[in-house]
Enzyme design. Sequence first.
Site, PDB file in Angstrom:
ATOM      1  N   ASP A 258      42.810  38.824  38.883  1.00  0.00           N
ATOM      2  CA  ASP A 258      44.449  37.722  38.855  1.00  0.00           C
ATOM      3  C   ASP A 258      44.296  36.885  38.576  1.00  0.00           C
ATOM      4  OD1 ASP A 258      47.316  37.437  40.756  1.00  0.00           O
ATOM      5  OD2 ASP A 258      45.665  36.094  41.688  1.00  0.00           O
ATOM      6  N   GLU A 282      45.210  39.254  34.091  1.00  0.00           N
ATOM      7  CA  GLU A 282      46.279  38.477  33.947  1.00  0.00           C
ATOM      8  C   GLU A 282      46.470  37.479  33.478  1.00  0.00           C
ATOM      9  OE1 GLU A 282      50.444  37.238  37.302  1.00  0.00           O
ATOM     10  OE2 GLU A 282      47.662  36.607  36.994  1.00  0.00           O
TER      11      GLU A 282
END
Length: 479
Positions: A258, A282
Amino acid sequence: MKMKTTKLLLLSTLFIGSFSCTQIMEDNESSIPEHEPKANMELQVTTHDGAPFNKNESSNKRYSGSPGGPVMMQAFYWDVPAGGTWWNTVKGKLNNWSNQGIGSIWLPPASKAQNGPFSMGYDPMDYFDFGDYNQMGSKETRFGSGTELRSLVGEAHNQNMEVYADIVINHNSGGQLEANPYTGTDTWTKFNPASGKFNRTYNDFHPNLDANNDEGVFGGFPDLSHKKSYVQDWLWKKSNSVGKYYKNDVGFDGWRFDYVKGFGAWVVKDWVNNVGGFAVGELWDGNASTLKWWVDNTDRKSSAFDFAAYYAMDRAFDGNNLNELNGDMLWKKDSQRAVTFVANHDTDEIWRKNLAYAYILTHEGYPCIFYRDYEDWLDKSMMNNLLWIHKSYATGNTSILHVDNDEYIARRNGYNGNPGLVVYINNSDNWKERWVPTNWSNKKIKDYTGHSNWEPWTQGGTWVKIQCPPRSYSIWTLK
């Protein structure tokens, strides 16, 4: 994780069923003319190798070994039902997903977070509590218990599927106040998790004696300092680190990192070097060169979500200009490190998803399917057909054959005896047809979506006329 954008989907416009070609034909266009048409288009050929997608260090046997390679399922959406039922819900889907060609699932952050039974997991507090300790207002997480999580992972492995953990290591949440000599204020940086593992203080966050900051801070949360050896040891280096516990005790096969803008790419590289497994980051950036730069800085240990392709598809399909698909994308720069997607839990901007899924499931990269698109919003028979085409024929490098505002035609050139395919996307309100060069000479082909009932023969020089219905697609290969 960062933002949530939603749309009211007009489901009736997303899928155009089969049409009878005779309704729009003035003559028998499936017959072969006596002379080949002259090529009047530029042929743009990508530079990727012809091999099927190869996940780094993948153990998945069923779908990494199929011609088109694996497909990932994002097995959650924002605000899935609370109450500890989600792990069992996903477990009940695995057999069908596996049968349809899904080779891996990406789960939400599984450990206990600040908001306990209501948290989606992106505010991590105790990395070692999967629903086993009574803290932060509950014993179970929003998704269920640790036992249920392990049962889900075990069933996925029984279905020959890999399981990827969503790893949130940029920031933490849920700590207690303590006096912080580096800020001169009280900060929420004292963590004494019930698991007894990875206790943290102000020394483990920014600023500290060794580093004032790193690449990024998210939302004012305490920002973990990855340069601290204590943090590295607990996250990925020690035998009982977060990464190794997830992998060896729970059974995770890989990682979705993330908010990787918040820390250096070296962190992901070091994690994978120490722990192993598939990795995807990400990096929320629509510039393909930036995505490639980040992948390269992980020493190509990690893939990245192809936000460049995502935004190009939005401009192309919703902006009514398929010329946007000529733009740069990560899959064109490094197909084996590009994870392509149409929607996820953070962003859902593309309306004409039937065209977008036809694009990612016929092109290079590692396609990721969004749970709600597959289970709730789109025509499941359409999705299953595209999954079958992907695993059966989406092989080899890519040649873009024709692009204009309304039409896009590309060819997968095949690999290792597999014939590949030709995909035709039509974003106009009318049927379209066009002559294209194939890799097949004197062969009968057909549209495996069923949108066209033509079964034309390619000419001796490989040219053939194909067609496509309005706001839809057709996908052609050898009959």
